[in-house]
Each structure stands twice: as C-alpha cells, then as structure tokens.
Design a protein around this motif. Structure first.
Motif, PDB file in Angstrom:
ATOM      1  N   ARG A 137       0.938  -1.181  -0.051  1.00 35.03           N
ATOM      2  CA  ARG A 137      -0.127  -0.109   0.144  1.00 35.03           C
ATOM      3  C   ARG A 137       0.878   1.264  -0.142  1.00 35.03           C
ATOM      4  O   ARG A 137       0.580   2.274  -0.653  1.00 35.03           O
ATOM      5  N   LEU A 138       2.025   1.324   0.869  1.00 31.07           N
ATOM      6  CA  LEU A 138       2.808   2.520   0.756  1.00 31.07           C
ATOM      7  C   LEU A 138       3.442   2.664  -0.506  1.00 31.07           C
ATOM      8  O   LEU A 138       3.799   3.752  -1.085  1.00 31.07           O
ATOM      9  N   THR A 140       2.374   1.790  -3.457  1.00 26.59           N
ATOM     10  CA  THR A 140       1.309   2.082  -4.543  1.00 26.59           C
ATOM     11  C   THR A 140       0.660   3.520  -4.427  1.00 26.59           C
ATOM     12  O   THR A 140      -0.024   3.756  -5.371  1.00 26.59           O
ATOM     13  N   LEU A 141       0.859   4.017  -3.276  1.00 26.77           N
ATOM     14  CA  LEU A 141       0.307   5.434  -2.899  1.00 26.77           C
ATOM     15  C   LEU A 141       0.643   6.324  -4.013  1.00 26.77           C
ATOM     16  O   LEU A 141      -0.354   6.897  -4.256  1.00 26.77           O
ATOM     17  N   CYS A 144      -1.844   5.441  -7.221  1.00 28.91           N
ATOM     18  CA  CYS A 144      -3.321   5.434  -6.799  1.00 28.91           C
ATOM     19  C   CYS A 144      -3.770   6.739  -6.034  1.00 28.91           C
ATOM     20  O   CYS A 144      -4.931   6.891  -6.486  1.00 28.91           O
ATOM     21  N   GLY A 145      -2.915   7.459  -5.417  1.00 31.85           N
ATOM     22  CA  GLY A 145      -3.220   8.705  -4.852  1.00 31.85           C
ATOM     23  C   GLY A 145      -3.888   8.285  -3.373  1.00 31.85           C
ATOM     24  O   GLY A 145      -4.394   7.071  -3.187  1.00 31.85           O
ATOM     25  N   LEU A 146      -3.912   9.321  -2.676  1.00 28.50           N
ATOM     26  CA  LEU A 146      -4.735   9.231  -1.102  1.00 28.50           C
ATOM     27  C   LEU A 146      -5.938   9.152  -1.307  1.00 28.50           C
ATOM     28  O   LEU A 146      -6.862   9.923  -2.036  1.00 28.50           O
ATOM     29  N   SER A 147      -6.623   8.040  -0.968  1.00 28.11           N
ATOM     30  CA  SER A 147      -8.197   7.727  -0.937  1.00 28.11           C
ATOM     31  C   SER A 147      -8.881   8.292   0.282  1.00 28.11           C
ATOM     32  O   SER A 147      -9.848   8.623   0.434  1.00 28.11           O
ATOM     33  N   ARG A 150      -5.836   9.162   6.032  1.00 27.32           N
ATOM     34  CA  ARG A 150      -4.564   8.396   6.429  1.00 27.32           C
ATOM     35  C   ARG A 150      -3.940   7.754   5.627  1.00 27.32           C
ATOM     36  O   ARG A 150      -4.555   7.061   4.550  1.00 27.32           O
ATOM     37  N   ILE A 151      -2.640   7.864   5.574  1.00 23.96           N
ATOM     38  CA  ILE A 151      -1.651   6.934   4.535  1.00 23.96           C
ATOM     39  C   ILE A 151      -2.034   5.279   5.133  1.00 23.96           C
ATOM     40  O   ILE A 151      -1.991   4.799   4.007  1.00 23.96           O
ATOM     41  N   LEU A 152      -1.845   5.062   6.077  1.00 21.27           N
ATOM     42  CA  LEU A 152      -2.116   3.632   6.690  1.00 21.27           C
ATOM     43  C   LEU A 152      -3.105   3.460   7.699  1.00 21.27           C
ATOM     44  O   LEU A 152      -3.140   4.840   8.617  1.00 21.27           O
TER      45      LEU A 152
END
Length: 566
Positions: A137-138, A140-141, A144-147, A150-152
């Motif tokens: 997830r880190l 591919t951020l 994909c951009g921030l959804s 929070r990042i995680l």
C-alpha cells in the motif's frame, strides 16, 4: 380425808395420761420407722442406689466396677452427626470442590494454551502477510493517490512496526553465540545455576510487565491523531526502546533455555531435580495466603503463560539436542522421559496449588468458567467493529505473554539448527509455512466458536456493544483533573468534564457506541472490596478517578488486586 382422796385420784389420772402419751409416741415412732423402711424399699424398687449398698459395693469391688464402667461407656458412647448438619454438609462440598478443581482447571488451561498458541502462530503466519500488504500500500500510493485522510490504518502501522522490530532484532541475535553461552553456563556449579534460574524467572516477569507498556506506548505514539498536542518524545525513540526491549528479553529467554538444556544433559540429573523442586516451592509461597477471585484470576493467567513458555523452551531444548546428535531419532526417546517428567510436575503443582487455594478461601470451582468466559470475551471483542486493540495485544496484557521475544528466539534456533540447501528444502519450507497457516486458521475458527459459546453462556453479549474500558488514571493525572474540575463553572455537567478520562480516542466523525444497561447476570464478574467502598463513601468528589478495577474484564496480569500482584 376427802381432799386427800381427791388429790390421790388426780395424781393417778395424770400418770395414766402420761402413760397413754408415751404409748402414742412409741406407736407413732414405730409407724414412722415402718414408713421410712417402706419408702426405702420403694426407692430400691425404683432403681435408686442406697447409701449402704453403695458403701458395701465400694468396699467390695471399687476398682473393678469403675474400670468396667469406663470401658463400657467408651465402647457404647454414641453421637449424632445430624445435630450439626450444616457443618458436615459444608465439609462434603469442599471435598467435592477439590475433586472438581482438576477438571475445571484443565479446561481453563487448555483453552488458554490454545489462545497463546493462536497468538504465537500469528507472528509466524499472518503478521508477515499483513506487513507485506501494508508495504505494498505504501509503494502504490504515488500511483493510486490518497483515498482517505490516513496513509495507513492504525492497525497497519502497528503491524509494520512489529515487522521492523522482528527484522532488526533477528539480525542483532546473530551476534549472540549460543554455543559459547552453553559452555559458560555448563561450567558453573549446581547451586549457582539454581539461583540463576530463579533470578531469570523473576526477571522474565519484570520484563513482561514493562515491555508491554513499552510496546503499547510505541503503538499509541505512532497512531495518535495529529490534531492533539504533542506530549511524547517521538516515534523514533520509542521504536529504539522497543527494539532494545525485545532484544534483551530474547536473550533472557535464551539463557533460560540454555540452563534447561544444561540440566537435561547433566549426567546425574541433579540440576533437573532441583529445578523441578522449584515448582513445589511455589506451592508453599501461594497456598497459605488469602486470595480473592481477582488474584486467583491473575494466578491462573500466569500459570497458562508459564505452561506455554515451558513447552516452547522444551521444544527449543529438543531441537538443540537433536542437532548435536545429527537428528538421530533414537536420542529423542532418551529425552522423552525427562520431558514427560517436567510436564507432569508442572501439571501436578498447578492442580495442588489451585485445589488448596480454593479450599482455604471458600472459592467454588465454577469460578474457572467465569475466567474462561473473560478470556473468550477478549477474542470475541477483537472481532467487533468497535475493537480498540489487536487480539494478540489483549492476550499479552491479560496473561503477561509477549510473543515477540519468544518467537524471535525460536526463529534464531530453527535457522541455526536446520540448514536449507537446494530446491527441495525450499519446497519443504513453503509446505511447512502453508501447514502453519492452515493450523492457525483452523485454530482461530475453533477458538472463535468456543468463545462465542462461552460468552453466550455467561450472558455477556451486551458488553460487546459498550464502550471499551478505560484505564485507571495515575495519581498525578487524577490530581490535575481534580484541579480542573474545581476551576470549572458549576453550570457545566460532570459528564463532559470526565469525558477525557473515561472515553477512548476515536475519530471525530464517528459516533460513540450507545450505552446499554448492565444486566444482573454480570454481577458475578465483580469482587467486593470493603476498603474501596469506605474510601468512596468518605470522598464523593473522587468517584470517577478512584474507581477500582473490580471487573475481571479490566484486570490484566500485572494489575494490583487487593494488596499484591499474583
């Protein structure tokens, strides 16, 4: 002449009257003696002893009759137990309770053992996969951009921290030479090793208590909302403190395993016997003390953790010995009697200890089902939407069992004992890993089903929807909050003032779970405390801050119950 004749007649009449009175007296005396004789005869017929007969009997055979009477009285003396029925019924119930203790205790021990096994397998199976997903997830951020905000997620942050701690400590453990430690310990005397082993047990408890606080502080520091004012030293110092703790605790457990290995390999088995006798010393230190239900719950959790740790240490000892003998299966049967002896002594000591503690403190055997329901509640609550902690962390707090150091040591021993060479070895490792994942999943499903059944039997379903229990604040924070309460205007409600103490940190947009009334069926989870009740009556202004942890769901392994920690 006439006067003289009259006087003589009067004298004769008087003498006649006197004679008649004497006759009457004699006749009445004879009648009285006859009556007394008749009365004495009546008394003899009624069965009373006559004085003369007593004197004659005493003179004739005093010694013989007194001894015979005493012996006959002792032989024919009787009593009726039904005159004190309540006392003997209570004694019988105590015997039945002692007979039920082994069964109920082993039910709790088996359930707790599989809980610890589930947490221990989580470190090897699901934790690496969760860390891998968080790292993906880190990475591919940027694509994909921030959804979200929070990042995680907080759970992912904690998983990444656990993974980094395990990796760093694993590389640090390579600088510790197990063989040199083994020969260093083997060169010591038996008494010195016995003292070292006792010191290691005490140090293990201290490390577990302080270590869980270090890990919790790291997780909260890394996931604390950024809007709050910073009141910590930073994530990096906390991270290095956690790495240092896990490394030192792993070395401590390694020394314990090495000492146990030396005891197994000694020729006369004297050290192993002395170390086993240490378990029986535990009976002396705990049986003849006053225990409440909360203290017994702490001791049960400690016994579960100790039993699982000892089994893991025995596994490490067997691996090291099998490596030294080139994995010869015949040597395993040499170790088998000693392993069984250690396990049997551990079970026997736990049964005897708990049986007499419940007997001396008038605690029923049904209390172990309550303890089992409390442990099951932790597992079920960790699967809820309003869960505030991971299940592995809740088990660590409840039992004092921290899986990271023990898992790190086992990884270090396995990698040094088993050599992986060739593609076939890699395939075997992959299959073994898949088997561990299968065991973890099946164990989790079985435990979850049993836990739901135990929670339902204890009528604790409604507690799953309540707010998570908050920790009791320290004295310093209670004094600070007390000053804040005194400075607030009287118009504000008391609930808003105590919200920062009694509630858990949640996101701003989420609504807290509704408060549900506590049913009467949950009263069995509390233990009254007279001293706390008196203190609450004396000072009503400190009810919020001085409320003791009475509920079993709020008592962990290192909570002070009464005047001590068990």
């Amino acid at each position: 002449m006439a006067d003289s004749v009259a006087a003589g007649l009067g004298d004769e009449n008087e003498t006649e009257n006197e004679d008649k009175e004497k006759e009457k007296r004699l006749f009445s005396g004879v009648k009285k003696t006859e009556k007394q004789a008749a009365a004495s005869d009546v008394t003899e017929t009624l069965g009373f002893y006559e004085r003369k007969a007593k004197c004659k009997e005493r003179k004739s055979n005093v010694s013989d009759l007194s001894l015979v009477r005493f012996i006959s009285a002792e032989l024919t003396r009787g009593y009726f137990l039904e005159h004190n029925e309540a006392k003997y019924t209570e004694r019988r119930e105590k015997v039945y309770t002692c007979l039920r203790i082994p069964k109920e205790l082993e039910k709790l021990m088996i359930f707790g053992f599989f809980l610890c096994l589930d947490v221990f397998l989580y470190v090897f199976t699901l934790l690496p996969l969760r860390v891998l997903l968080a790292l993906i997830r880190l990475l591919t951020l940027p694509c994909c951009g921030l959804s979200g905000s929070r990042i995680l997620q907080p759970a992912q942050v904690c998983d990444v921290l656990k993974g980094f701690i395990m990796v760093l400590c694993y590389f640090m453990m390579h600088y510790v030479d197990y063989s040199m430690m083994y020969h260093l310990i083997r060169g010591q005397s038996v008494i010195k090793l016995y003292i070292i082993y006792n010191m290691l047990e005490v140090a293990d408890r201290l490390f577990s208590s302080f270590g869980q606080d270090i890990l919790d502080a790291l997780y909260w520091t890394a996931t604390e909302p950024k809007e709050r004012k910073r009141a910590h030293i930073g994530v990096i110092p906390h991270f290095f403190m956690a790495v240092l703790y896990v490394f030192l605790h792993a070395i401590l457990i390694m020394v314990q395993a090495t000492t146990l290995n030396v005891a197994f390999n000694s020729h006369n088995k004297s050290l192993l016997t002395i170390m086993m006798s240490n378990n029986f010393v535990e009976i002396k230190g705990s049986v003849f003390k006053k225990f409440e239900k909360n203290n017994l719950f702490q001791m049960s959790n400690s016994d579960i953790k100790e039993r699982f740790t000892n089994y893991t240490l025995l596994l490490i000892v067997c691996l090291r010995n099998m490596e030294q003998f080139s994995w010869n299966p015949d040597h395993l049967w040499v170790l088998f009697p000693d392993v069984c002896m250690v396990i049997a002594s551990e079970i026997a000591v736990d049964v005897v200890k708990h049986a007499f503690i419940t007997k001396f403190n008038d605690i029923t055997a049904d209390v172990y089902s309550e303890y089992r329901a409390s442990l099951a509640f932790d597992l079920v609550s960790s699967r809820q939407k309003n869960a505030y902690t991971d299940y592995s962390d809740s088990v660590s707090r409840r039992m004092g069992f921290i899986p990271l150091p023990l898992a790190l040591l086992l990884i270090r021993v396995v990698t040094s004992s088993v050599k992986i060479q060739g593609s076939l070895s890699i395939v075997c490792v992959v299959l073994f890993y898949l088997g561990m994942i299968t065991l973890k999943v099946l164990n989790s499903i079985l435990l979850l089903g049993k836990s739901c059944m135990y929670v339902k039997e204890a009528n604790m379903e409604e507690k799953l929807f309540q707010n998570p229990p908050s920790a009791t604040p320290s004295r310093v924070s209670s004094r600070a909050n007390r000053t804040k309460h005194t400075r607030e205007p009287p118009g504000e409600p008391a609930e808003e003032a105590s919200a920062s103490v009694t509630t858990q940190p949640t996101q701003r947009d989420e609504c807290p779970a509704p408060q549900l009334p506590t049913s009467e069926s949950d009263q069995f989870l509390t233990t009254p405390d007279e001293s706390e009740d008196k203190s609450l009556i004396q000072d009503d202004t400190e009810l919020i801050h001085r409320a003791p942890k009475k509920d079993l769901l709020e008592i962990d392994r290192f909570t002070i119950c009464g005047n001590r920690i068990d």
